[in-house]
Design a protein around this motif. Structure first.
Motif, PDB file in Angstrom:
ATOM      1  N   LEU A 160      -4.521  29.352  11.219  1.00  0.00           N
ATOM      2  CA  LEU A 160      -5.894  28.984  11.601  1.00  0.00           C
ATOM      3  C   LEU A 160      -6.315  29.545  12.930  1.00  0.00           C
ATOM      4  N   VAL A 161      -7.427  30.305  12.803  1.00  0.00           N
ATOM      5  CA  VAL A 161      -7.907  30.820  13.917  1.00  0.00           C
ATOM      6  C   VAL A 161      -9.164  30.055  14.174  1.00  0.00           C
ATOM      7  N   VAL A 162      -9.028  29.438  15.619  1.00  0.00           N
ATOM      8  CA  VAL A 162      -9.997  28.522  15.679  1.00  0.00           C
ATOM      9  C   VAL A 162     -11.318  29.300  16.568  1.00  0.00           C
ATOM     10  N   ALA A 163     -12.485  29.109  16.377  1.00  0.00           N
ATOM     11  CA  ALA A 163     -13.800  29.701  17.015  1.00  0.00           C
ATOM     12  C   ALA A 163     -14.836  28.776  17.317  1.00  0.00           C
ATOM     13  N   GLU A 164     -15.501  28.971  18.303  1.00  0.00           N
ATOM     14  CA  GLU A 164     -16.713  28.278  18.772  1.00  0.00           C
ATOM     15  C   GLU A 164     -17.923  28.993  17.919  1.00  0.00           C
ATOM     16  N   PRO A 165     -18.902  28.550  17.712  1.00  0.00           N
ATOM     17  CA  PRO A 165     -19.914  29.305  17.424  1.00  0.00           C
ATOM     18  C   PRO A 165     -20.713  30.271  18.155  1.00  0.00           C
ATOM     19  N   THR A 166     -19.792  31.295  18.747  1.00  0.00           N
ATOM     20  CA  THR A 166     -20.479  32.284  19.637  1.00  0.00           C
ATOM     21  C   THR A 166     -19.884  33.697  19.196  1.00  0.00           C
ATOM     22  N   ARG A 167     -20.550  34.605  19.807  1.00  0.00           N
ATOM     23  CA  ARG A 167     -19.789  35.931  19.286  1.00  0.00           C
ATOM     24  C   ARG A 167     -18.687  36.294  20.159  1.00  0.00           C
ATOM     25  N   ARG A 168     -18.620  35.892  21.234  1.00  0.00           N
ATOM     26  CA  ARG A 168     -17.364  36.042  21.989  1.00  0.00           C
ATOM     27  C   ARG A 168     -16.073  35.530  21.353  1.00  0.00           C
ATOM     28  N   SER A 169     -16.127  34.360  20.978  1.00  0.00           N
ATOM     29  CA  SER A 169     -15.303  33.626  20.318  1.00  0.00           C
ATOM     30  C   SER A 169     -14.887  34.189  18.841  1.00  0.00           C
ATOM     31  N   LEU A 170     -15.934  34.713  18.082  1.00  0.00           N
ATOM     32  CA  LEU A 170     -15.613  35.330  16.891  1.00  0.00           C
ATOM     33  C   LEU A 170     -14.938  36.802  17.234  1.00  0.00           C
ATOM     34  N   THR A 171     -15.203  37.380  18.240  1.00  0.00           N
ATOM     35  CA  THR A 171     -14.765  38.739  18.622  1.00  0.00           C
ATOM     36  C   THR A 171     -13.266  38.389  18.810  1.00  0.00           C
ATOM     37  N   THR A 172     -12.886  37.305  19.694  1.00  0.00           N
ATOM     38  CA  THR A 172     -11.267  37.185  19.584  1.00  0.00           C
ATOM     39  C   THR A 172     -10.619  36.951  18.380  1.00  0.00           C
ATOM     40  N   ALA A 173     -11.435  36.107  17.395  1.00  0.00           N
ATOM     41  CA  ALA A 173     -10.941  35.910  15.729  1.00  0.00           C
ATOM     42  C   ALA A 173     -10.753  37.128  15.265  1.00  0.00           C
ATOM     43  N   ALA A 174     -11.374  38.131  15.638  1.00  0.00           N
ATOM     44  CA  ALA A 174     -11.451  39.402  14.858  1.00  0.00           C
ATOM     45  C   ALA A 174     -10.206  40.265  15.431  1.00  0.00           C
ATOM     46  N   GLN A 175      -9.975  40.136  16.801  1.00  0.00           N
ATOM     47  CA  GLN A 175      -8.862  40.659  17.314  1.00  0.00           C
ATOM     48  C   GLN A 175      -7.525  39.976  16.841  1.00  0.00           C
ATOM     49  N   ILE A 176      -7.608  38.650  16.584  1.00  0.00           N
ATOM     50  CA  ILE A 176      -6.320  38.088  16.105  1.00  0.00           C
ATOM     51  C   ILE A 176      -5.981  38.478  14.762  1.00  0.00           C
ATOM     52  N   LYS A 177      -7.356  38.664  13.949  1.00  0.00           N
ATOM     53  CA  LYS A 177      -6.896  39.154  12.441  1.00  0.00           C
ATOM     54  C   LYS A 177      -6.407  40.501  12.378  1.00  0.00           C
ATOM     55  N   ALA A 178      -6.803  41.255  13.353  1.00  0.00           N
ATOM     56  CA  ALA A 178      -6.110  42.647  13.302  1.00  0.00           C
ATOM     57  C   ALA A 178      -4.873  42.658  13.770  1.00  0.00           C
ATOM     58  N   LEU A 179      -4.328  41.630  14.805  1.00  0.00           N
ATOM     59  CA  LEU A 179      -2.725  41.523  15.390  1.00  0.00           C
ATOM     60  C   LEU A 179      -2.161  40.972  14.078  1.00  0.00           C
ATOM     61  N   ALA A 180      -2.723  40.175  13.312  1.00  0.00           N
ATOM     62  CA  ALA A 180      -1.853  39.359  12.330  1.00  0.00           C
ATOM     63  C   ALA A 180      -1.581  40.311  11.048  1.00  0.00           C
ATOM     64  N   ALA A 181      -2.595  41.457  10.679  1.00  0.00           N
ATOM     65  CA  ALA A 181      -2.502  42.287   9.921  1.00  0.00           C
ATOM     66  C   ALA A 181      -1.321  43.169  10.401  1.00  0.00           C
ATOM     67  N   ASP A 182      -1.449  43.818  11.534  1.00  0.00           N
ATOM     68  CA  ASP A 182      -0.274  44.340  11.990  1.00  0.00           C
ATOM     69  C   ASP A 182       1.188  44.031  11.574  1.00  0.00           C
ATOM     70  N   ILE A 183       1.233  42.685  11.772  1.00  0.00           N
ATOM     71  CA  ILE A 183       2.503  42.178  11.365  1.00  0.00           C
ATOM     72  C   ILE A 183       2.785  41.770   9.842  1.00  0.00           C
ATOM     73  N   GLY A 184       1.826  41.946   9.063  1.00  0.00           N
ATOM     74  CA  GLY A 184       1.680  41.695   7.760  1.00  0.00           C
ATOM     75  C   GLY A 184       1.296  40.190   7.353  1.00  0.00           C
ATOM     76  N   LEU A 185       0.718  39.618   8.274  1.00  0.00           N
ATOM     77  CA  LEU A 185       0.171  38.191   7.924  1.00  0.00           C
ATOM     78  C   LEU A 185      -1.041  38.081   7.351  1.00  0.00           C
ATOM     79  N   THR A 186      -1.474  37.522   6.207  1.00  0.00           N
ATOM     80  CA  THR A 186      -2.482  37.675   5.284  1.00  0.00           C
ATOM     81  C   THR A 186      -3.347  36.241   5.069  1.00  0.00           C
TER      82      THR A 186
END
Length: 255
Positions: A160-186
């Protein structure tokens, strides 16, 4: 869902969600292990653990003698020989405390070296997380910081990626998504926090970095009040408890 990792930008409410879900599952009669994997642990406070229990907690990452005993190398050393698969099966019970049906373990974080850190501390923590993910008899809640280094190639049932309704928070969410993809988490979902209006909710839905929106936690001044009083948000803010119950039900439906 039995093994849930929670991540997100600092300050977005990861620990609040982790505490809420842990207590939801405990009150439903499940066996719960909550793990604080943040370099600055605060899950004990969010769960309302009394001071005498909190005093018994110490992050595994700070136990230099234990790390050296289990890996064969002193923390802080890089490039030497040490055990990559140390014994960890006894650690959860030895170093955890229990309150209101939630067993809590603090493992902390390896702040030096980042995700590529090849060091005794990292080896022990990764081995411990792998062990915890294999324990099938309990619900595991992992409260993580924005990095997900501890997971390695381990598999969680949901992140679960927690985010506030801000662009900075969602940018971090995108980075976490990319890190997760790197280790096979979908199996990743977005949880919106500090949502004040329908416009906030609509923004999260529209700007999510490809993560399905699993649930929303409303903004409530009772969160800060609960912290000042030293009591769990779960008890103090019914709207957040109910939102967490809906998120837990949604996770069960996805299993």
């Amino acid at each position: 869902m039995a093994k849930i990792a929670i991540s997100g930008k600092g300050g977005v409410g990861k620990t609040t969600l982790a505490a809420l879900l842990a207590q939801v599952y405990a009150d439903a009669g499940r066996v719960v292990l909550a793990v604080d994997a943040d370099p600055s642990p605060c899950l004990a406070g969010a769960l309302g653990f009394p001071a005498e229990l909190r005093a018994r907690l110490r992050p595994i990452a700070e136990m230099d003698e234990l790390i050296e005993e289990r890996t064969g190398a002193r923390p802080g050393t890089v490039g030497g020989f040490f055990t990559l698969n140390p014994r960890v099966d006894d650690l959860p019970e030895r170093f955890s405390v229990v309150h209101r049906g939630v067993r809590l373990l603090e493992i902390g974080g390896v702040e030096a070296g980042g995700s590529g850190c090849i060091c005794p501390e990292s080896a022990l923590l990764k081995a411990l997380v792998r062990h915890l993910l294999l324990r099938r008899e309990e619900v595991l809640i992992l409260d993580m910081y924005a990095g997900i280094e501890h997971l390695g190639r381990a598999t969680v049932d949901a992140m679960l990626v927690v985010a506030e309704p801000t662009r900075r928070s969602l940018t971090t969410a995108a980075q976490i998504k990319a890190l997760a993809a790197d280790i096979g988490l979908t199996r990743l979902w977005l949880v919106g926090n500090k949502v004040r209006t329908e416009e906030d909710a609509a923004f999260l839905r529209a700007e999510s970095p490809g993560l399905p929106l699993l649930g929303l936690l409303p903004a409530d001044p009772g969160v800060q009040e609960a912290d000042r009083l030293g009591i769990p948000v779960y008890d103090h803010v019914p709207a957040l408890r109910q939102a967490a119950e809906r998120i837990a039900a949604a996770l069960e439906a996805l299993a």
